[in-house]
Design a protein around this motif. Structure first.
Motif, PDB file in Angstrom:
ATOM      1  N   TRP A   1      37.749   0.312  33.627  1.00  0.00           N
ATOM      2  CA  TRP A   1      38.901   1.238  33.957  1.00  0.00           C
ATOM      3  C   TRP A   1      39.753   1.703  33.748  1.00  0.00           C
ATOM      4  O   TRP A   1      40.781   0.815  34.395  1.00  0.00           O
ATOM      5  N   ILE A   2      40.266   3.315  33.556  1.00  0.00           N
ATOM      6  CA  ILE A   2      41.667   3.887  34.665  1.00  0.00           C
ATOM      7  C   ILE A   2      41.204   4.655  35.209  1.00  0.00           C
ATOM      8  O   ILE A   2      40.974   6.117  34.725  1.00  0.00           O
ATOM      9  N   HIS A   3      42.090   5.177  36.275  1.00  0.00           N
ATOM     10  CA  HIS A   3      41.700   6.053  36.381  1.00  0.00           C
ATOM     11  C   HIS A   3      42.468   7.109  37.137  1.00  0.00           C
ATOM     12  O   HIS A   3      44.038   6.828  36.429  1.00  0.00           O
ATOM     13  N   LYS A   4      41.871   8.724  36.216  1.00  0.00           N
ATOM     14  CA  LYS A   4      42.839   9.301  36.001  1.00  0.00           C
ATOM     15  C   LYS A   4      43.535  10.526  37.357  1.00  0.00           C
ATOM     16  O   LYS A   4      42.398   9.683  38.195  1.00  0.00           O
ATOM     17  N   MET A   5      44.998   9.970  37.940  1.00  0.00           N
ATOM     18  CA  MET A   5      45.517  10.171  38.488  1.00  0.00           C
ATOM     19  C   MET A   5      46.077  11.877  38.821  1.00  0.00           C
ATOM     20  O   MET A   5      46.098  12.190  37.132  1.00  0.00           O
ATOM     21  N   ASP A   6      46.752  12.504  39.502  1.00  0.00           N
ATOM     22  CA  ASP A   6      47.606  13.537  39.591  1.00  0.00           C
ATOM     23  C   ASP A   6      47.101  14.970  38.593  1.00  0.00           C
ATOM     24  O   ASP A   6      47.805  15.670  38.647  1.00  0.00           O
ATOM     25  N   GLU A   7      46.022  14.695  39.555  1.00  0.00           N
ATOM     26  CA  GLU A   7      45.226  16.167  39.022  1.00  0.00           C
ATOM     27  C   GLU A   7      45.647  17.577  39.962  1.00  0.00           C
ATOM     28  O   GLU A   7      44.272  16.982  41.175  1.00  0.00           O
ATOM     29  N   ARG A   8      46.467  18.367  39.612  1.00  0.00           N
ATOM     30  CA  ARG A   8      47.075  18.650  41.427  1.00  0.00           C
ATOM     31  C   ARG A   8      46.220  20.144  40.970  1.00  0.00           C
ATOM     32  O   ARG A   8      46.364  20.925  42.565  1.00  0.00           O
ATOM     33  N   MET A   9      45.698  20.723  40.117  1.00  0.00           N
ATOM     34  CA  MET A   9      45.210  22.054  40.007  1.00  0.00           C
ATOM     35  C   MET A   9      42.998  21.820  39.942  1.00  0.00           C
ATOM     36  O   MET A   9      42.850  20.307  38.949  1.00  0.00           O
ATOM     37  N   PRO A  10      42.332  22.079  40.876  1.00  0.00           N
ATOM     38  CA  PRO A  10      41.046  22.278  40.453  1.00  0.00           C
ATOM     39  C   PRO A  10      40.840  22.176  38.966  1.00  0.00           C
ATOM     40  O   PRO A  10      41.267  23.605  38.274  1.00  0.00           O
ATOM     41  N   PHE A  11      39.108  21.653  38.363  1.00  0.00           N
ATOM     42  CA  PHE A  11      38.954  21.774  37.224  1.00  0.00           C
ATOM     43  C   PHE A  11      40.014  21.740  35.724  1.00  0.00           C
ATOM     44  O   PHE A  11      39.996  22.653  35.088  1.00  0.00           O
ATOM     45  N   LEU A  12      40.865  20.928  36.136  1.00  0.00           N
ATOM     46  CA  LEU A  12      41.621  20.448  34.544  1.00  0.00           C
ATOM     47  C   LEU A  12      40.953  19.662  33.372  1.00  0.00           C
ATOM     48  O   LEU A  12      40.187  19.351  33.641  1.00  0.00           O
ATOM     49  N   GLU A  13      41.255  20.700  32.687  1.00  0.00           N
ATOM     50  CA  GLU A  13      40.992  19.548  31.279  1.00  0.00           C
ATOM     51  C   GLU A  13      40.736  18.050  31.318  1.00  0.00           C
ATOM     52  O   GLU A  13      41.528  17.439  32.089  1.00  0.00           O
ATOM     53  N   PRO A  14      39.658  17.802  30.803  1.00  0.00           N
ATOM     54  CA  PRO A  14      40.130  15.368  31.173  1.00  0.00           C
ATOM     55  C   PRO A  14      41.219  15.131  30.310  1.00  0.00           C
ATOM     56  O   PRO A  14      41.809  14.102  30.801  1.00  0.00           O
ATOM     57  N   PHE A  15      41.012  16.071  29.650  1.00  0.00           N
ATOM     58  CA  PHE A  15      42.341  14.941  28.543  1.00  0.00           C
ATOM     59  C   PHE A  15      43.680  16.123  28.531  1.00  0.00           C
ATOM     60  O   PHE A  15      43.132  17.402  27.689  1.00  0.00           O
ATOM     61  N   GLN A  16      44.335  15.838  28.109  1.00  0.00           N
ATOM     62  CA  GLN A  16      45.851  16.436  28.426  1.00  0.00           C
ATOM     63  C   GLN A  16      47.022  14.728  26.687  1.00  0.00           C
ATOM     64  O   GLN A  16      46.369  14.399  26.777  1.00  0.00           O
ATOM     65  N   GLU A  17      47.827  16.297  25.693  1.00  0.00           N
ATOM     66  CA  GLU A  17      48.419  15.264  25.052  1.00  0.00           C
ATOM     67  C   GLU A  17      49.184  14.089  26.454  1.00  0.00           C
ATOM     68  O   GLU A  17      49.259  12.597  26.002  1.00  0.00           O
TER      69      GLU A  17
END
Length: 377
Positions: free
Chosen positions: A164-180
């Motif tokens: 597992w790698i937890h995705k962090m730092d999603e400061r805004m709702p409904f962001l794309e799961p993946f960015q560069e």
């Protein structure tokens, strides 16, 4: 007469055993041939409850990375998931099933009942491998091009455990799961790709235990499993380089989405709740031990453009936006639930609101404390 009856029973048993052996032979032949030909056939299984805001991301992602079939059990749902199901009814490679009957059986874990049934079913359907993920979990290759079939083609073991790698730092709702570039945090938990030849003696949502099977990690190294430790890697693994594939886990998302998820869906058995909130949450993460993960720019741009085409092709924009509105409604509902919660929820609220810094939540919690001030918290 008794002798004849006994002979008949033996004959029937022999026929059953012979038929079973024949079917097992076909099953093993299918999986062996798939491995020899380098053509694995892979099924992905998930359970979804009130996930309409996120279903499209998950479905597109795993079709994009080459899973042959996605099987999604929809259960206890109060949102517009059925409308997304309707829009995707003509899409090959995906099956939606009613998961509610599994959740009516209180004697057995519904999740594990579904997983074990699907593993068994996958054997007879000719799949070589099966994987089980939640809607907030994504098979993720580090180079963002490695399909699930190419990855399995490099496996030597019957079970491959991805960290597992937890995705962090999603400061805004409904962001794309993946960015560069994403921010993540490594965890000991694994999610596994399991060959359908595996006959598990024990299982949990992360892995399946079989004494006769070999296990590996995503970098090809052997993984020693036992009953006490078959769903977590040793801490030392987290000090090594990130492996070529992992499972991205969006357990928290933004704080608004996290708080919204604290509202229980339509429960099958009120007695099993224990709390008016989802009390299997432990708050949002702090900002320690995070790491930066970068994906190839061209691959991510291609991925996002293909997703946009997918959404347009199946007219999903309206349903996705409706799903997002329902998440925000749940957030407002949770704020109200916090304000009016009884004194008995104090320990739960302390736990589930840990590290949440939203002003609305802080104000709601102050009201909770105020209206319970006459009692001893």
């Amino acid at each position: 007469m008794k002798l004849f009856s006994k002979q008949l029973q033996v004959s029937k048993l022999t026929n059953i055993m012979t038929g079973t052996a024949d079917r097992l032979g076909v099953w093993y032949a299918k999986t062996r041939n798939a491995k020899k030909l380098g053509s694995p056939k892979v099924k992905l299984v998930a359970i979804a409850k009130d996930e309409s805001a996120y279903l499209t991301d998950w479905i597109f992602h795993h079709l994009h990375f080459g899973f042959d079939e996605l099987v999604i059990y929809i259960n206890n749902t109060t949102d517009n998931s059925s409308e997304i199901v309707s829009n995707l009814k003509d899409l090959s490679g995906i099956k939606f099933k009613n998961g509610d009957p599994y959740f009516l059986n209180s004697k057995r874990s519904p999740q594990m009942a579904i997983y074990q049934n699907e593993l068994s079913r996958s054997r007879w359907q000719g799949y070589s491998h099966v994987m089980f993920l939640d809607i907030d979990e994504f098979y993720t290759p580090l180079d963002f091009r490695l399909s699930i079939k190419d990855f399995i083609g490099g496996m030597w073991a019957e079970v491959c455990c991805l960290e597992w790698i937890h995705k962090m730092d999603e400061r805004m709702p409904f962001l794309e799961p993946f960015q560069e570039r994403i921010i993540g945090r490594r965890a000991q938990q694994v999610k596994s790709i399991v060959a359908t030849t595996v006959l598990p003696s024990n299982a949990n949502p992360h892995n399946m235990l079989s004494a006769k099977s070999c296990y590996q990690l995503a970098d090809g190294t052997a993984f020693q499993v036992c009953l006490e430790n078959f769903s977590r890697v040793p801490l030392g693994e987290l000090k090594k380089d990130i492996k070529q594939a992992f499972v991205l886990h969006r357990m928290v998302r933004s704080e608004i989405e996290y708080v919204a998820a604290l509202k229980r869906g339509r429960p099958m058995t009120e007695a099993k709740q224990g709390s008016m909130f989802k009390n299997n949450r432990s708050g949002t993460f702090d900002n320690l031990k995070n790491l930066s993960i970068e994906f190839p720019s061209s691959s991510v741009k291609h991925y996002l453009s293909q997703k946009k085409l997918f959404i347009n092709k199946y007219n999903l924009n309206e349903q996705i936006e409706k799903g997002k509105r329902l998440v925000l409604e749940r957030y407002s509902n949770v704020l109200h639930m916090i304000r009016v919660a009884p004194q008995s929820e104090y320990a739960t609220l302390q736990k589930v609101l840990k590290n949440v810094e939203l002003k609305d939540v802080e104000e709601a919690y102050k009201e909770y404390l105020k209206h319970n001030s006459s009692g001893k918290l």
